[in-house]
Structures are given as structure tokens and as C-alpha cells.
Design a protein around this motif. Sequence first.
Motif, mmCIF file in Angstrom:
data_model
loop_
_atom_site.group_PDB
_atom_site.id
_atom_site.type_symbol
_atom_site.label_atom_id
_atom_site.label_comp_id
_atom_site.label_asym_id
_atom_site.label_seq_id
_atom_site.Cartn_x
_atom_site.Cartn_y
_atom_site.Cartn_z
ATOM 1 N N HIS A 3 -36.365 -0.892 43.305
ATOM 2 C CA HIS A 3 -36.646 0.307 42.509
ATOM 3 C C HIS A 3 -37.939 0.908 43.043
ATOM 4 O O HIS A 3 -38.951 0.217 43.142
ATOM 5 N N ASN A 4 -37.894 2.169 43.432
ATOM 6 C CA ASN A 4 -39.079 2.830 43.967
ATOM 7 C C ASN A 4 -39.228 4.238 43.411
ATOM 8 O O ASN A 4 -39.019 5.225 44.090
ATOM 9 N N PRO A 5 -39.659 4.307 42.138
ATOM 10 C CA PRO A 5 -39.832 5.619 41.518
ATOM 11 C C PRO A 5 -40.960 6.421 42.159
ATOM 12 O O PRO A 5 -41.883 5.859 42.739
ATOM 13 N N GLY A 6 -40.833 7.703 42.029
ATOM 14 C CA GLY A 6 -41.824 8.640 42.573
ATOM 15 C C GLY A 6 -41.133 9.975 42.761
ATOM 16 O O GLY A 6 -41.386 10.927 42.043
ATOM 17 N N HIS A 7 -40.221 10.039 43.732
ATOM 18 C CA HIS A 7 -39.428 11.258 43.934
ATOM 19 C C HIS A 7 -38.628 11.540 42.662
ATOM 20 O O HIS A 7 -38.629 12.652 42.155
ATOM 21 N N THR A 8 -37.939 10.508 42.163
ATOM 22 C CA THR A 8 -37.305 10.536 40.843
ATOM 23 C C THR A 8 -37.644 9.202 40.170
ATOM 24 O O THR A 8 -38.035 8.236 40.841
ATOM 25 N N THR A 9 -37.451 9.129 38.876
ATOM 26 C CA THR A 9 -37.773 7.873 38.186
ATOM 27 C C THR A 9 -36.730 6.794 38.439
ATOM 28 O O THR A 9 -37.023 5.614 38.290
ATOM 29 N N GLY A 10 -35.529 7.179 38.841
ATOM 30 C CA GLY A 10 -34.482 6.193 39.107
ATOM 31 C C GLY A 10 -34.247 5.920 40.582
ATOM 32 O O GLY A 10 -33.240 5.319 40.942
ATOM 33 N N ALA A 11 -35.160 6.330 41.438
ATOM 34 C CA ALA A 11 -34.962 6.138 42.881
ATOM 35 C C ALA A 11 -34.910 4.653 43.233
ATOM 36 O O ALA A 11 -35.695 3.851 42.728
ATOM 37 N N VAL A 12 -33.946 4.319 44.081
ATOM 38 C CA VAL A 12 -33.831 2.955 44.591
ATOM 39 C C VAL A 12 -33.641 2.994 46.098
ATOM 40 O O VAL A 12 -33.156 3.988 46.656
ATOM 41 N N SER A 13 -34.037 1.907 46.735
ATOM 42 C CA SER A 13 -33.744 1.684 48.145
ATOM 43 C C SER A 13 -32.825 0.485 48.231
ATOM 44 O O SER A 13 -32.832 -0.384 47.352
ATOM 45 N N TYR A 14 -32.050 0.444 49.298
ATOM 46 C CA TYR A 14 -31.125 -0.655 49.530
ATOM 47 C C TYR A 14 -31.517 -1.373 50.810
ATOM 48 O O TYR A 14 -31.575 -0.753 51.877
ATOM 49 N N VAL A 15 -31.788 -2.672 50.699
ATOM 50 C CA VAL A 15 -32.119 -3.492 51.856
ATOM 51 C C VAL A 15 -30.847 -4.245 52.251
ATOM 52 O O VAL A 15 -30.283 -4.982 51.436
ATOM 53 N N ILE A 16 -30.416 -4.028 53.481
ATOM 54 C CA ILE A 16 -29.229 -4.692 54.007
ATOM 55 C C ILE A 16 -29.610 -5.235 55.377
ATOM 56 O O ILE A 16 -29.950 -4.473 56.284
ATOM 57 N N GLU A 17 -29.580 -6.565 55.482
ATOM 58 C CA GLU A 17 -30.017 -7.256 56.691
ATOM 59 C C GLU A 17 -31.417 -6.776 57.069
ATOM 60 O O GLU A 17 -32.333 -6.885 56.272
ATOM 61 N N ASP A 18 -31.589 -6.190 58.248
ATOM 62 C CA ASP A 18 -32.926 -5.783 58.699
ATOM 63 C C ASP A 18 -33.176 -4.292 58.516
ATOM 64 O O ASP A 18 -34.074 -3.727 59.124
ATOM 65 N N ALA A 19 -32.383 -3.652 57.667
ATOM 66 C CA ALA A 19 -32.509 -2.207 57.469
ATOM 67 C C ALA A 19 -32.754 -1.893 55.997
ATOM 68 O O ALA A 19 -32.313 -2.632 55.115
ATOM 69 N N VAL A 20 -33.454 -0.792 55.764
ATOM 70 C CA VAL A 20 -33.644 -0.306 54.397
ATOM 71 C C VAL A 20 -33.274 1.177 54.368
ATOM 72 O O VAL A 20 -33.611 1.941 55.274
ATOM 73 N N PHE A 21 -32.540 1.546 53.318
ATOM 74 C CA PHE A 21 -32.101 2.925 53.121
ATOM 75 C C PHE A 21 -32.872 3.460 51.924
ATOM 76 O O PHE A 21 -32.675 3.005 50.800
ATOM 77 N N THR A 22 -33.775 4.405 52.174
ATOM 78 C CA THR A 22 -34.780 4.804 51.189
ATOM 79 C C THR A 22 -34.515 6.137 50.500
ATOM 80 O O THR A 22 -35.306 6.535 49.642
ATOM 81 N N GLY A 23 -33.455 6.831 50.859
ATOM 82 C CA GLY A 23 -33.215 8.147 50.253
ATOM 83 C C GLY A 23 -34.398 9.060 50.510
ATOM 84 O O GLY A 23 -34.900 9.142 51.627
ATOM 85 N N ASP A 24 -34.886 9.726 49.471
ATOM 86 C CA ASP A 24 -36.011 10.647 49.630
ATOM 87 C C ASP A 24 -37.359 10.011 49.304
ATOM 88 O O ASP A 24 -38.362 10.716 49.224
ATOM 89 N N THR A 25 -37.387 8.703 49.121
ATOM 90 C CA THR A 25 -38.680 8.062 48.875
ATOM 91 C C THR A 25 -39.532 8.068 50.129
ATOM 92 O O THR A 25 -40.738 8.278 50.060
ATOM 93 N N MET A 26 -38.902 7.871 51.291
ATOM 94 C CA MET A 26 -39.679 7.819 52.529
ATOM 95 C C MET A 26 -38.918 8.518 53.644
ATOM 96 O O MET A 26 -37.737 8.258 53.847
ATOM 97 N N PHE A 27 -39.604 9.414 54.335
ATOM 98 C CA PHE A 27 -39.079 10.086 55.516
ATOM 99 C C PHE A 27 -39.829 9.555 56.733
ATOM 100 O O PHE A 27 -40.830 8.847 56.600
ATOM 101 N N ALA A 28 -39.413 9.988 57.901
ATOM 102 C CA ALA A 28 -40.095 9.582 59.134
ATOM 103 C C ALA A 28 -41.559 10.037 59.132
ATOM 104 O O ALA A 28 -42.414 9.370 59.684
ATOM 105 N N ALA A 29 -41.840 11.169 58.483
ATOM 106 C CA ALA A 29 -43.203 11.690 58.526
ATOM 107 C C ALA A 29 -43.767 11.960 57.140
ATOM 108 O O ALA A 29 -44.594 12.838 56.967
#
Length: 164
Positions: free
Chosen positions: A109-135
Amino acid sequence: MKVIPVPCLQDNYAYLVIDESSKEAAVVDPSEAPPVLAAIAQAGVKLVAILSTHHHWDHIGGNKALLKAMPDLAVYAHVSDVGRVDGQTVQLNSGDTFKVSGLEVRTLHNPGHTTGAVSYVIEDAVFTGDTMFAAGCGRLFEGTPAMMYTSLCKTLGSLPPETR
């Protein structure tokens, strides 16, 4: 695990996450269905789940059409997004783990962009949605700067350095 970025809209991506042993897949943030359906057909896989990082239309806009084509899909999102993520069937809390075919998925759970934002960790990758961009990070629509700081620096920052 194989990950296929799927360009959507004019400036967004969904991600097809494939368990290569079973040829089953999940899609992260399908903002529109046609490019996702094309990627599924091209990869020759069966879609079994939608992983929604948050409720904004440019991340869930394809949910309804995908569910119409494949009504048995599981749709994952944070518990606070009940009623805001089309077709949501599974309510997640931080730290929850589940399997999509042979792939183990851990929820952050990584609130900030929205209060319900989540990231998914699968093996060595994480899918962060709009919580984190490249820059940078997504605009604060519902959360606070303190929430985003914790989400970026503590929650996502605690992942191993080799995480993609």
C-alpha cells in the motif's frame, strides 16, 4: 516471468505479466481493452487477472471491456477502492500475498497519488502505477506529501536495489 509493456492511450502503459510455465497472465492497469486483447493474442496466453494500482480511469478504463470478454477474471485492488475499481473482486491490504497462476504477488500500500494506491511486487519487479515514474511521482490527488514521502522513501525504498 515475462513482462510485456502494452502502450495504451497516448501516453500510458499496461503491463502483461506472464507465467511462462502455465501461459497464463495478469494485466496491470489496463486503461483500454483493445491493445491488451491484441497483446494477449500475440503472446498466446490466457488472461486470468487484472491488477489495479488505483481507481483512476487511465488505469482501469479497460476493466469493463476485458470483463465482458472474459467474465471470470479476478480483479485486484486496495480495500479502500471498493466501488471505485470496475469489477473489483478481491480487496487487498498492504503485505497481502496471492498467486496469479504460478507467480507470487505481494501487495504494497503506497498512498499519496490516491489513498488506495498499491504496488505489486512480482519476483524482481515492482509495478507502481502513478506512485513512481522514471523521473518523479504522480500528482497528489487524495494523499498528503507525508504519505507520498513514506510511500516512496520507506515503502518502495525498502525494496532491494536490483528491483526493476
